[in-house]
Design an enzyme around this catalytic site. Sequence first.
Site, mmCIF file in Angstrom:
data_model
loop_
_atom_site.group_PDB
_atom_site.id
_atom_site.type_symbol
_atom_site.label_atom_id
_atom_site.label_comp_id
_atom_site.label_asym_id
_atom_site.label_seq_id
_atom_site.Cartn_x
_atom_site.Cartn_y
_atom_site.Cartn_z
ATOM 1 N N HIS A 1 0.931 -1.193 -0.165
ATOM 2 C CA HIS A 1 0.041 -0.060 0.056
ATOM 3 C C HIS A 1 0.813 1.261 0.089
ATOM 4 O O HIS A 1 2.020 1.106 0.625
ATOM 5 C CB HIS A 1 -1.028 -0.218 1.215
ATOM 6 C CG HIS A 1 -2.138 1.159 1.242
ATOM 7 N ND1 HIS A 1 -1.704 2.443 1.325
ATOM 8 C CD2 HIS A 1 -3.303 0.962 0.741
ATOM 9 C CE1 HIS A 1 -2.786 2.964 1.023
ATOM 10 N NE2 HIS A 1 -3.917 2.093 0.726
ATOM 11 N N GLU B 1 -3.740 2.056 -7.198
ATOM 12 C CA GLU B 1 -4.126 3.231 -6.572
ATOM 13 C C GLU B 1 -3.302 4.363 -6.554
ATOM 14 O O GLU B 1 -2.028 4.501 -6.133
ATOM 15 C CB GLU B 1 -3.967 2.627 -4.859
ATOM 16 C CG GLU B 1 -4.867 1.494 -4.576
ATOM 17 C CD GLU B 1 -5.193 1.654 -3.032
ATOM 18 O OE1 GLU B 1 -6.399 1.737 -2.810
ATOM 19 O OE2 GLU B 1 -4.414 1.612 -2.400
ATOM 20 N N GLY C 1 -11.301 2.799 1.342
ATOM 21 C CA GLY C 1 -10.645 3.119 2.522
ATOM 22 C C GLY C 1 -11.735 4.023 3.163
ATOM 23 O O GLY C 1 -12.661 3.512 3.836
ATOM 24 N N GLY C 2 -11.800 5.076 3.257
ATOM 25 C CA GLY C 2 -12.814 5.955 3.908
ATOM 26 C C GLY C 2 -14.105 5.649 3.923
ATOM 27 O O GLY C 2 -14.821 5.470 4.978
ATOM 28 N N SER D 1 -10.539 6.947 -3.148
ATOM 29 C CA SER D 1 -11.709 7.809 -3.094
ATOM 30 C C SER D 1 -13.075 7.082 -3.503
ATOM 31 O O SER D 1 -13.979 7.948 -3.975
ATOM 32 C CB SER D 1 -11.351 9.177 -3.433
ATOM 33 O OG SER D 1 -10.542 9.772 -2.667
HETATM 34 P P1 PGA Z 1 -9.409 6.027 0.157
HETATM 35 O O1 PGA Z 1 -8.483 4.915 0.434
HETATM 36 O O2 PGA Z 1 -10.713 5.434 -0.371
HETATM 37 O O3 PGA Z 1 -9.858 6.337 1.415
HETATM 38 O O4 PGA Z 1 -8.954 6.786 -0.670
HETATM 39 C C1 PGA Z 1 -8.162 3.910 -0.528
HETATM 40 C C2 PGA Z 1 -6.892 2.993 0.055
HETATM 41 O O5 PGA Z 1 -5.854 3.810 0.478
HETATM 42 O O6 PGA Z 1 -6.979 1.891 -0.036
#
Ligand code: PGA
Length: 219
Positions: free
Chosen positions: A97, A146, A203-204, A182
């Site tokens: 990551h 990502e 993530g979020g 995101s």
């Molecule tokens: P995010 O994170 O959806 O908050 O942008 C994605 C990730 O880092 O795996």
Amino acid sequence: MKPVYIVANWKSNKIEKDALLWLDDVIELSTIDLSEKTIILAPSFTLLPFLRKEIDQRKLPISLCSQNVSPFAQGPYTGEVCAQQVKDFAHYVLIGHSERRTSFAEGQELLVSKVKRSQEEGLNVIFCVQDQNTIVPEGVKLIAYEPTFAIGTGITDTPDNADSVAKIIAQKESRLVLYGGSVTAQTVNAFTQKENISGVLVGGASLQGKEFVEIIKNA
Ligand code: PGA
């Protein structure tokens, strides 16, 4: 329909009581049609045994994933959690990551060791790359594209660009490529409907169980 992987990455968030609330919010998953959809949850190490037990008891269709793993086998490595320990609770492991590459200076050699140890123990590796030029260790079948500008910023890559990058990455060794950065319930489908994108790493937006269920439904 192609297979779609939907991965929740909780990062360094939540304790047991938060995890319980989240499980209550996703209980609907045991009743909705998930054919072709694989749901994966990556919590902190501290929550893996607890979630293993709770998910089994509730018969939820969720596989567990660790967010990290030691590059070594069992032994005198204080503070490390090795693949053999992880596999007691999880079937998947996230490696590479961008937060680990950036905040913990993890480089290619270390990441290759983590992949090897994980493969030796039969864990499925989800290897994260930031662009199509990142080298993917041999034998890795699941890759998450990502782009760093999209992580936690609320600004996604365009679905068209993500699809082109995924196409390049997927060319070799019958790989499946997920998009991360995101993703929300509103944007998920624009990515998963693309030919070369086989899922999302969230993530979020995965921290709220109800939002995560919407993401799964829309994917
Ligand atoms: P995010 O994170 O959806 O908050 O942008 C994605 C990730 O880092 O795996």
